[in-house]
Design an enzyme around this catalytic site. Sequence first.
Site, mmCIF file in Angstrom:
data_model
loop_
_atom_site.group_PDB
_atom_site.id
_atom_site.type_symbol
_atom_site.label_atom_id
_atom_site.label_comp_id
_atom_site.label_asym_id
_atom_site.label_seq_id
_atom_site.Cartn_x
_atom_site.Cartn_y
_atom_site.Cartn_z
ATOM 1 N N GLU A 1 31.709 33.562 77.183
ATOM 2 C CA GLU A 1 33.159 33.381 77.289
ATOM 3 C C GLU A 1 33.647 32.407 76.222
ATOM 4 O O GLU A 1 34.685 32.615 75.583
ATOM 5 C CB GLU A 1 33.534 32.895 78.687
ATOM 6 C CG GLU A 1 33.307 33.991 79.731
ATOM 7 C CD GLU A 1 33.394 33.510 81.164
ATOM 8 O OE1 GLU A 1 33.592 34.359 82.041
ATOM 9 O OE2 GLU A 1 33.237 32.310 81.420
ATOM 10 N N LYS B 1 40.221 20.049 55.325
ATOM 11 C CA LYS B 1 38.847 19.716 55.717
ATOM 12 C C LYS B 1 38.580 19.910 57.208
ATOM 13 O O LYS B 1 37.576 20.553 57.547
ATOM 14 C CB LYS B 1 38.492 18.296 55.254
ATOM 15 C CG LYS B 1 38.195 18.248 53.761
ATOM 16 C CD LYS B 1 37.751 16.868 53.292
ATOM 17 C CE LYS B 1 38.916 15.921 53.208
ATOM 18 N NZ LYS B 1 38.548 14.612 52.622
ATOM 19 N N ASN C 1 27.349 32.697 85.941
ATOM 20 C CA ASN C 1 28.467 33.055 85.065
ATOM 21 C C ASN C 1 28.080 33.040 83.584
ATOM 22 O O ASN C 1 27.286 32.199 83.165
ATOM 23 C CB ASN C 1 29.626 32.067 85.265
ATOM 24 C CG ASN C 1 30.271 32.219 86.632
ATOM 25 O OD1 ASN C 1 30.300 33.318 87.182
ATOM 26 N ND2 ASN C 1 30.753 31.126 87.185
ATOM 27 N N LYS D 1 26.885 32.356 92.240
ATOM 28 C CA LYS D 1 27.355 32.629 90.888
ATOM 29 C C LYS D 1 26.333 32.401 89.792
ATOM 30 O O LYS D 1 25.536 31.479 89.818
ATOM 31 C CB LYS D 1 28.576 31.761 90.585
ATOM 32 C CG LYS D 1 29.793 32.216 91.327
ATOM 33 C CD LYS D 1 30.251 33.566 90.822
ATOM 34 C CE LYS D 1 31.710 33.478 90.507
ATOM 35 N NZ LYS D 1 32.080 34.315 89.428
ATOM 36 N N ASN E 1 40.290 13.823 42.741
ATOM 37 C CA ASN E 1 40.705 15.229 42.822
ATOM 38 C C ASN E 1 39.576 16.200 42.484
ATOM 39 O O ASN E 1 39.454 17.256 43.115
ATOM 40 C CB ASN E 1 41.923 15.471 41.928
ATOM 41 C CG ASN E 1 43.088 14.603 42.336
ATOM 42 O OD1 ASN E 1 43.058 13.985 43.409
ATOM 43 N ND2 ASN E 1 44.118 14.541 41.504
ATOM 44 N N SER F 1 28.794 27.947 89.667
ATOM 45 C CA SER F 1 30.089 27.572 90.230
ATOM 46 C C SER F 1 29.875 26.351 91.118
ATOM 47 O O SER F 1 28.836 26.223 91.768
ATOM 48 C CB SER F 1 30.620 28.734 91.064
ATOM 49 O OG SER F 1 31.529 28.255 92.040
ATOM 50 N N THR G 1 34.568 54.765 75.349
ATOM 51 C CA THR G 1 35.780 54.615 74.539
ATOM 52 C C THR G 1 36.900 54.365 75.541
ATOM 53 O O THR G 1 36.879 54.937 76.643
ATOM 54 C CB THR G 1 36.097 55.875 73.699
ATOM 55 O OG1 THR G 1 36.432 56.940 74.582
ATOM 56 C CG2 THR G 1 34.923 56.303 72.838
ATOM 57 N N HIS G 2 37.835 53.498 75.200
ATOM 58 C CA HIS G 2 38.872 53.053 76.143
ATOM 59 C C HIS G 2 38.245 52.486 77.410
ATOM 60 O O HIS G 2 38.838 52.548 78.496
ATOM 61 C CB HIS G 2 39.822 54.202 76.544
ATOM 62 C CG HIS G 2 40.351 54.977 75.393
ATOM 63 N ND1 HIS G 2 41.554 54.701 74.776
ATOM 64 C CD2 HIS G 2 39.811 56.015 74.716
ATOM 65 C CE1 HIS G 2 41.746 55.548 73.777
ATOM 66 N NE2 HIS G 2 40.701 56.354 73.717
#
Length: 492
Positions: A285, A320, A280, A278, A105, A272, A150-151
């Site tokens: 991501e 763990k 990517n 492509k 422990n 791709s 913004t937005h």
Amino acid sequence: MYRSRPKDSLGDDVLRFLSSMQHDQSILYYDILGSQAHSIMLHEMGNISAGELKKILSSLEEAKKKPEIIDKEGYEDIHEALEAFVIKSAGMDAGGKMHTARSRNDQVVLDIRMKVRDDINAICAALADLVASLVERAKESKNVPMPLYTHLQQGQIGTFSHLLLAYAYSLMRDMERLYLSYGRINQSPLGACAIGGSSINIDRKRTAVLLGFDSLVKNSVDATSSRDVFLEYAATLAILSSTLGRMAEDFILWSTTEFGYIELADRYSSTSSAMPQKKNPDPLELTRAKSAIVTGNLVSMLGIVKALPSGYSRDLQDLKPPLFGASLITLDTVKIMDGVVKTLQINKEKMRQAASTSYAVSLDIAEQLVTKHKLPFRSAHKIVGALVDKAASMGNVPLGKLEVSDITSILKTLKSDLKADELAKIIKEMTPEKSLQVRKSSGSPNPAEQEEMIQSLSQGVSNYKVGIGKRTKMVEGSFDNLAKTVEKYLQS
Ligand code: ARG
């Protein structure tokens, strides 16, 4: 090996269910060091003889050099496997004494503290590199205007460097949180034993020093039951992952053909199987996804410890995998992000182009009306809003393309006595560069402000690098000393 009371052995299926062996691989090294320190202390306190210590230490040294020789079959965890190995190789008379005044422990939480301590130093060092890279890239893109969003709609003119510095500040706070959590983790629980300490003559401070801890987790119940420090650590990683996720998302967006502000180096781009054109941003991501995983790990950990009674319960073993997983993922992600930042191509012309045709100068124009013409901000807001509406209706032309006659009629509709030619002059002069020049509030993208931020971040990050270096050396130094002490007893 621990089954003194039960008559039957564990079922194989139960053993498989209970075993933490897979995740214990990453604490084996620390378990060996902890066992060496504990055995040395046991001897120094008169609990085991020099001969017994020598036998134990030489088995542990063998395990340290060749961890693969430890038989892991049939044991519930690495602590049991290591002790069984020591007993086998040092004999029961010596090896059987290694676990005196110790329990799994205090042992397991000791190992985790030692591992997380190293993980924090590694992640902080990687973070410091990332912040330094951001500052370097900011220096080179300091005066290049681009719209700030913004937005996700164009808001004000800024610079790419200003955004890079924003990440750097955020990451500095992430690093600060991690750095502070280290102090609470770097305390030794060893000697707390199962839950209530030991009647055997031990010296907890001695093992703490041998293992490079700053101090003790004093109370034996607290030392064996509490996992708050690991929750805190995992929470700082989850917060850090949200910073990295935001950076990843921004970079993904800006690397699209539509934005084209940046291009990822080939080394960080995936392709791709079908579409030959492509390139990517897969590493980014996955950075976004990892953020969810680390956050999920934190949530799992919180769930496991919620309302556990005081004292060790086996539930704690399941902390763990999410804890170690969070460390590993974070270290990898920070390093990948550093590589992306260091190598990405900054398309200054694309940014400048977007800024020069943008309505993101609107607030600056309104502020000019406030400062130069003493207009109430609300009236200035109305006027500039009407100008943008007009320009947008003409096919989204820039404000500079409005004729004085258009401006005159807008001012007339709004019953403003502002002079149309004066307003036209303000609009014409409000280039993106001018917009950055006039924005002088502290922390704005004004070049002088950016210079100040670059200086302060550079200073801040080098201070951290010194601190992280000292901590790393401190741990390495105590492990070297431990190795020397082991050597001394082996030679005696
Ligand atoms: N494998 C256990 C863990 O990872 C070690 C501690 C076991 N202690 C016990 N009393 N069953 O947490």
